[in-house]
Design an enzyme around this catalytic site. Structure first.
Site, short mmCIF file in Angstrom:
data_model
loop_
_atom_site.label_atom_id
_atom_site.label_comp_id
_atom_site.label_asym_id
_atom_site.label_seq_id
_atom_site.Cartn_x
_atom_site.Cartn_y
_atom_site.Cartn_z
CD GLU A 80 -6.33 5.06 -18.64
OE1 GLU A 80 -7.07 4.26 -18.02
OE2 GLU A 80 -6.77 6.11 -19.19
CE1 TYR B 138 0.04 5.24 -6.41
CE2 TYR B 138 -1.64 6.72 -5.57
CZ TYR B 138 -0.70 6.41 -6.52
OH TYR B 138 -0.49 7.25 -7.58
CD GLN C 191 0.81 15.27 -7.30
OE1 GLN C 191 -0.18 15.55 -7.98
NE2 GLN C 191 1.11 14.03 -6.96
CG HIS D 200 -4.18 13.67 -8.61
ND1 HIS D 200 -4.98 12.54 -8.70
CD2 HIS D 200 -2.94 13.21 -8.29
CE1 HIS D 200 -4.25 11.46 -8.44
NE2 HIS D 200 -3.00 11.86 -8.17
#
Length: 408
Positions: free
Chosen positions: A280, A301, A120, A184
């Site tokens: 959220e 997960y 990522q 992340h």
């Protein structure tokens, strides 16, 4: 959201919403349809207050023009508009590109520090200096190889007049500690009206780093507030406390990839991923703890509970809104134009696994209605931009497209 809000009755919440004048359409009646989500949730968790999830739906009445104005542009992560209307788009591989507002490629911008683009990571968000029109300074986040691993870093530099080079690139902040991982990074940027820079950081995903979201001596899983030189703002909530990082503004975050200020109230809104469900939207306030990984409306997960499997705890903030199943909310922005008047000051969210753009009608600190846009495109929407001078909404996708959504 403050705890007192979710102790109110549904009637009280509705009255508060109808009386709030922060949103120009807050006093208009809204005819709501069924919730947009039709799949069963992953959990049997109950929301803390009415309207926290699966609120009623709304449908845009203005005829829309949907245009794919560029394709195969690479691996875009963020999009903003320059004062002249041109689009500045980041690429995970470590460069940026400029496009006309109709999608023509203009320049490739190079000269950035080396990025770690595994997983990522890469060159991620970008924001213009509040005085960009005179100083041409931009800020960007990236996953920087550092120490024994990598971390989320913020750098700044001058965009050359020909928009082909970053001049004097300088790293101004590093979200330490570094970690040898690929997930992340958080990485969204937003400026407040005082010229302070807010940035989101992820907790790097792994079980070994996850607890640092709750630790005030770590920059992981936080929203930080810094000056344009990378220093902590002196009235930050933990600035004078020992054994804390003075740049921390809020904590207890998982992987926040959305950050935007409401154009009228100047309240800070945030979107973050919540594993399997529990994505959220948060209203961010100084010094508040947003609960990760202690409270969550999602699951691991694997399907196992996260921690003790609790959704509320004293001293921890509730999300304004959450999704279960996940939609994977990435970049967010408010629409500030008047061309699509019913969208004014609505919050738009690019969704990855959800493969659509969400429109949230908000009022004060609550969500009134939800709409899904571009579901038929089967695209992972990475970022949205709603403040273009031509009053279009722009979006970039993981497949390398730029979308322009405008009034017919």
């Amino acid at each position: 959201m403050k705890k007192k809000v979710y102790l109110l009755s549904f009637f009280s919440v509705a009255v508060l919403m109808s009386c709030n004048n922060d949103d120009p359409i807050s006093n208009d009646p809204i005819n709501l349809g069924d919730p947009v989500e039709t799949l069963p949730p992953n959990t049997n968790y109950q929301p803390a207050f009415p309207g926290q999830t699966r609120v009623g739906s709304i449908k845009t009445q203005t005829p829309l023009q949907i245009d794919v104005i560029a394709t195969t542009i690479g691996q875009p992560w963020a999009i903003v508009a320059l004062p002249n209307g041109n689009l500045l788009v980041t690429d995970k591989k470590g460069f940026m590109q400029t496009f006309s507002e109709t999608g023509s490629l203009l320049t490739k911008v190079e000269g950035f520090p080396v990025v770690d683009d595994a997983g990522q990571g890469g060159l991620l968000d970008v924001a213009l200096d509040p005085n960009f029109s005179t100083n041409r300074i931009i800020y960007w986040t990236f996953s920087e190889p550092y120490g024994s691993g990598n971390l989320t870093s913020i750098a700044k530099g001058r965009l050359a007049n020909d928009e082909r080079l970053i001049e004097n690139p300088t790293v101004i902040y590093r979200a330490e500690p570094s970690y040898n991982g690929t997930l992340h990074y958080g990485s969204r940027l937003a400026f407040d009206t005082a010229g302070n820079l807010y940035a989101s950081t992820g907790e790097r995903s792994d079980l070994v780093t996850r607890p640092q979201a709750q630790q005030l001596n770590s920059a992981l899983g936080k929203i930080v507030r810094i000056t344009t030189d990378g220093q902590a703002v002196i009235d930050n909530p933990f600035f004078s406390q020992s054994d804390t990082r003075p740049e921390i503004y809020s904590y207890g975050h998982r992987n926040p990839q959305g950050l935007a200020f409401h154009p009228i109230t100047h309240q800070l809104w945030e979107a973050e991923f919540g594993a399997k469900g529990g994505d959220e939207i948060n209203f961010i306030e100084a010094g508040k703890n947003y609960g990760w990984p202690i409270i969550s409306y999602g699951l691991e997960y694997s399907g196992q509970k996260i921690g003790e499997g609790i959704t509320q705890k004293e001293g921890m903030e509730q999300p304004v809104y959450y999704w279960d199943p996940s939609v994977s909310p990435s970049g967010i922005d408010f629409y500030t134009g008047t061309a699509i008047s019913e969208w004014q000051n609505n919050l738009f969210i690019g969704c990855l696994s959800g493969q659509h753009i969400i429109r949230l009608v908000i009022d004060g600190q609550g969500v009134k209605a939800e709409e899904r846009l571009l579901e038929d495109q089967n695209e992972r929407f990475r970022d949205v931009f709603g403040r273009h001078p031509n009053q279009s909404l722009y979006a970039v996708t993981d497949s390398g497209k730029i979308y322009r959504i405008s009034k017919q």
